[in-house]
Design an enzyme around this catalytic site. Structure first.
Site, PDB file in Angstrom:
ATOM      1  N   ASN A   9      16.964 -38.000 -24.447  1.00  0.00           N
ATOM      2  CA  ASN A   9      17.893 -36.899 -24.700  1.00  0.00           C
ATOM      3  C   ASN A   9      18.852 -37.377 -25.792  1.00  0.00           C
ATOM      4  O   ASN A   9      19.780 -38.134 -25.523  1.00  0.00           O
ATOM      5  CB  ASN A   9      18.645 -36.564 -23.404  1.00  0.00           C
ATOM      6  CG  ASN A   9      19.760 -35.551 -23.610  1.00  0.00           C
ATOM      7  OD1 ASN A   9      19.853 -34.930 -24.679  1.00  0.00           O
ATOM      8  ND2 ASN A   9      20.599 -35.384 -22.605  1.00  0.00           N
ATOM      9  N   TRP A  10      18.584 -36.931 -27.009  1.00  0.00           N
ATOM     10  CA  TRP A  10      19.375 -37.437 -28.135  1.00  0.00           C
ATOM     11  C   TRP A  10      20.785 -36.848 -28.180  1.00  0.00           C
ATOM     12  O   TRP A  10      21.622 -37.300 -28.953  1.00  0.00           O
ATOM     13  CB  TRP A  10      18.657 -37.132 -29.464  1.00  0.00           C
ATOM     14  CG  TRP A  10      17.415 -37.921 -29.702  1.00  0.00           C
ATOM     15  CD1 TRP A  10      16.806 -38.807 -28.848  1.00  0.00           C
ATOM     16  CD2 TRP A  10      16.605 -37.911 -30.901  1.00  0.00           C
ATOM     17  NE1 TRP A  10      15.688 -39.346 -29.438  1.00  0.00           N
ATOM     18  CE2 TRP A  10      15.531 -38.815 -30.687  1.00  0.00           C
ATOM     19  CE3 TRP A  10      16.687 -37.231 -32.109  1.00  0.00           C
ATOM     20  CZ2 TRP A  10      14.556 -39.040 -31.659  1.00  0.00           C
ATOM     21  CZ3 TRP A  10      15.708 -37.459 -33.065  1.00  0.00           C
ATOM     22  CH2 TRP A  10      14.662 -38.356 -32.852  1.00  0.00           C
ATOM     23  N   LYS A  11      21.013 -35.793 -27.429  1.00  0.00           N
ATOM     24  CA  LYS A  11      22.319 -35.113 -27.454  1.00  0.00           C
ATOM     25  C   LYS A  11      22.679 -34.736 -28.894  1.00  0.00           C
ATOM     26  O   LYS A  11      21.784 -34.431 -29.679  1.00  0.00           O
ATOM     27  CB  LYS A  11      23.397 -35.969 -26.767  1.00  0.00           C
ATOM     28  CG  LYS A  11      22.938 -36.408 -25.367  1.00  0.00           C
ATOM     29  CD  LYS A  11      24.024 -36.990 -24.515  1.00  0.00           C
ATOM     30  CE  LYS A  11      23.434 -37.403 -23.171  1.00  0.00           C
ATOM     31  NZ  LYS A  11      24.443 -37.854 -22.209  1.00  0.00           N
ATOM     32  N   HIS A  98      21.713 -29.542 -17.834  1.00  0.00           N
ATOM     33  CA  HIS A  98      22.334 -30.859 -17.994  1.00  0.00           C
ATOM     34  C   HIS A  98      23.807 -30.764 -17.604  1.00  0.00           C
ATOM     35  O   HIS A  98      24.458 -29.742 -17.849  1.00  0.00           O
ATOM     36  CB  HIS A  98      22.192 -31.335 -19.448  1.00  0.00           C
ATOM     37  CG  HIS A  98      22.596 -32.768 -19.614  1.00  0.00           C
ATOM     38  ND1 HIS A  98      23.921 -33.145 -19.715  1.00  0.00           N
ATOM     39  CD2 HIS A  98      21.862 -33.902 -19.654  1.00  0.00           C
ATOM     40  CE1 HIS A  98      23.966 -34.473 -19.821  1.00  0.00           C
ATOM     41  NE2 HIS A  98      22.740 -34.963 -19.787  1.00  0.00           N
ATOM     42  N   GLU A 100      26.400 -31.898 -18.867  1.00  0.00           N
ATOM     43  CA  GLU A 100      27.329 -31.589 -19.970  1.00  0.00           C
ATOM     44  C   GLU A 100      27.353 -30.085 -20.239  1.00  0.00           C
ATOM     45  O   GLU A 100      28.389 -29.515 -20.576  1.00  0.00           O
ATOM     46  CB  GLU A 100      26.925 -32.391 -21.220  1.00  0.00           C
ATOM     47  CG  GLU A 100      27.302 -33.866 -21.043  1.00  0.00           C
ATOM     48  CD  GLU A 100      26.453 -34.849 -21.820  1.00  0.00           C
ATOM     49  OE1 GLU A 100      25.740 -34.455 -22.761  1.00  0.00           O
ATOM     50  OE2 GLU A 100      26.505 -36.050 -21.472  1.00  0.00           O
ATOM     51  N   GLU A 170      20.546 -36.752 -12.143  1.00  0.00           N
ATOM     52  CA  GLU A 170      21.508 -37.456 -12.988  1.00  0.00           C
ATOM     53  C   GLU A 170      22.891 -37.404 -12.348  1.00  0.00           C
ATOM     54  O   GLU A 170      23.614 -36.410 -12.500  1.00  0.00           O
ATOM     55  CB  GLU A 170      21.571 -36.808 -14.379  1.00  0.00           C
ATOM     56  CG  GLU A 170      20.261 -36.836 -15.131  1.00  0.00           C
ATOM     57  CD  GLU A 170      20.481 -36.772 -16.636  1.00  0.00           C
ATOM     58  OE1 GLU A 170      19.985 -37.663 -17.325  1.00  0.00           O
ATOM     59  OE2 GLU A 170      21.174 -35.856 -17.098  1.00  0.00           O
ATOM     60  N   GLY A 176      26.369 -41.928 -19.446  1.00  0.00           N
ATOM     61  CA  GLY A 176      27.136 -42.425 -20.590  1.00  0.00           C
ATOM     62  C   GLY A 176      28.269 -43.361 -20.210  1.00  0.00           C
ATOM     63  O   GLY A 176      29.114 -43.683 -21.034  1.00  0.00           O
ATOM     64  N   SER A 215      22.734 -43.880 -17.669  1.00  0.00           N
ATOM     65  CA  SER A 215      22.845 -45.284 -18.094  1.00  0.00           C
ATOM     66  C   SER A 215      21.591 -46.105 -17.790  1.00  0.00           C
ATOM     67  O   SER A 215      21.683 -47.288 -17.458  1.00  0.00           O
ATOM     68  CB  SER A 215      24.093 -45.931 -17.487  1.00  0.00           C
ATOM     69  OG  SER A 215      25.261 -45.238 -17.913  1.00  0.00           O
ATOM     70  N   GLY A 236      19.693 -41.095 -22.279  1.00  0.00           N
ATOM     71  CA  GLY A 236      20.625 -40.679 -23.323  1.00  0.00           C
ATOM     72  C   GLY A 236      20.803 -41.783 -24.350  1.00  0.00           C
ATOM     73  O   GLY A 236      19.978 -41.980 -25.235  1.00  0.00           O
ATOM     74  N   GLY A 237      21.893 -42.531 -24.218  1.00  0.00           N
ATOM     75  CA  GLY A 237      22.263 -43.541 -25.210  1.00  0.00           C
ATOM     76  C   GLY A 237      21.120 -44.466 -25.615  1.00  0.00           C
ATOM     77  O   GLY A 237      20.911 -44.727 -26.808  1.00  0.00           O
TER      78      GLY A 237
HETATM   79  P1  PGA Z   1      22.878 -41.808 -20.647  1.00  0.00           P
HETATM   80  O1  PGA Z   1      22.643 -40.224 -20.608  1.00  0.00           O
HETATM   81  O2  PGA Z   1      21.525 -42.468 -20.554  1.00  0.00           O
HETATM   82  O3  PGA Z   1      23.554 -42.064 -21.973  1.00  0.00           O
HETATM   83  O4  PGA Z   1      23.734 -42.141 -19.488  1.00  0.00           O
HETATM   84  C1  PGA Z   1      21.659 -39.640 -19.794  1.00  0.00           C
HETATM   85  C2  PGA Z   1      21.681 -38.149 -19.947  1.00  0.00           C
HETATM   86  O5  PGA Z   1      22.771 -37.581 -20.121  1.00  0.00           O
HETATM   87  O6  PGA Z   1      20.635 -37.473 -19.917  1.00  0.00           O
END
Ligand code: PGA
Length: 258
Positions: A9-11, A98, A100, A170, A176, A215, A236-237
């Site tokens: 997930n590149w956001k 998600h 967010e 999640e 994050g 994470s 994500g990251g």
């Molecule tokens: P993260 O994000 O790996 O940076 O914690 C995961 C996500 O939001 O899908």
């Protein structure tokens, strides 16, 4: 045996140049990894980069997805992207619900359910995100929150829809933050999710893939992925660095046949 699935997930990250080096870096290593066919791998860039990434990924088994979509197919919805449009430009997955989007864009369980319906109708595989905040965990609300998040989608789409979906657990407090759920904490909720689905249909519950997200990185992926109900990761990251993303893919491939 459920096939593990690892999705990046590149956001809100990327540029033509960065995407090209990231995707070519991932693909060049994947080409040498014999067991990569044992898992599904996809990346979800921002909408505008989907055609570019799909073009780069075309000869390989790297799927592409969106990070969100409209619940509408077309019409006067300025700024929205329809699921059929995602499919049209080569996306085959879409991340929905998600945390967010739920927290910052007001997506309710009902909206997420409507988006799942639209995505399925367009031929996409929804990756349905569920999970609790830290406050909810600390007040013992984890199961109640996840139950409601699932119940809305079951009510809106029926249990059979889950045969064409992926779920991502999640915990919001792990996204994050560098703070990962322990393998035991994650497994507990994954088993709970499968149990919720099994109350409706045992065989759907057994077949649906449930990713862990929050994470996840090469250093903790193996122990998370070794849990019986964890079938992959939503990253994500760590998905923004080819080496880290590949490290997680390798850990997922290593679980197959073990
Ligand atoms: P993260 O994000 O790996 O940076 O914690 C995961 C996500 O939001 O899908």
């Amino acid at each position: 045996m459920r096939k593990p699935i690892v999705v990046g997930n590149w956001k809100l990250n990327g540029s033509h140049a960065d995407n090209e080096s990231l995707v070519t870096g991932v693909l060049s290593e994947m080409a040498d990894m014999a067991d990569m066919a044992a898992i599904d791998v996809a990346v979800c860039p921002p909408f505008v980069f989907i055609p570019q990434v799909e073009g780069l990924a075309t000869s390989m088994s790297l799927g592409v997805g969106g990070q969100n979509c409209s619940e509408h197919d077309s019409g006067a919805f300025t700024g929205e992207v329809a699921p059929g449009m995602l499919f049209d430009v080569g996306a085959r997955y879409v991340i929905l619900g998600h945390s967010e989007r739920r927290a910052m864009y007001g997506e309710t369980n009902e909206i997420v359910s409507a988006k799942v319906k639209a995505a399925l109708a367009a031929g996409l595989t929804p990756i349905l995100c569920v999970g609790e905040t830290l406050e909810e965990r600390e007040s013992d609300q984890t199961e109640a929150v996840v139950r409601q998040q699932l119940a809305a989608v079951i009510a809106g789409n029926g249990i059979a829809a889950f045969e064409r979906m992926v779920i991502a657990y999640e915990p919001v407090w792990a996204i994050g933050t560098g703070r990962t759920a322990s393998p035991e904490q994650a497994q507990e909720v994954h088993a709970f999710i499968r149990g919720q689905l099994a109350d409706h249909d045992a065989s759907v519950a057994q077949s649906v893939r449930i990713q862990y997200g929050g994470s996840m990185k090469p250093a903790n992926a193996a122990e998370l992925l070794a849990q019986p109900d964890i079938d992959g990761g939503l990253i994500g990251g760590a998905s923004l660095k080819a080496e880290d993303f590949l490290g997680i893919c390798r850990a997922a491939a290593d679980t197959v046949g073990n």
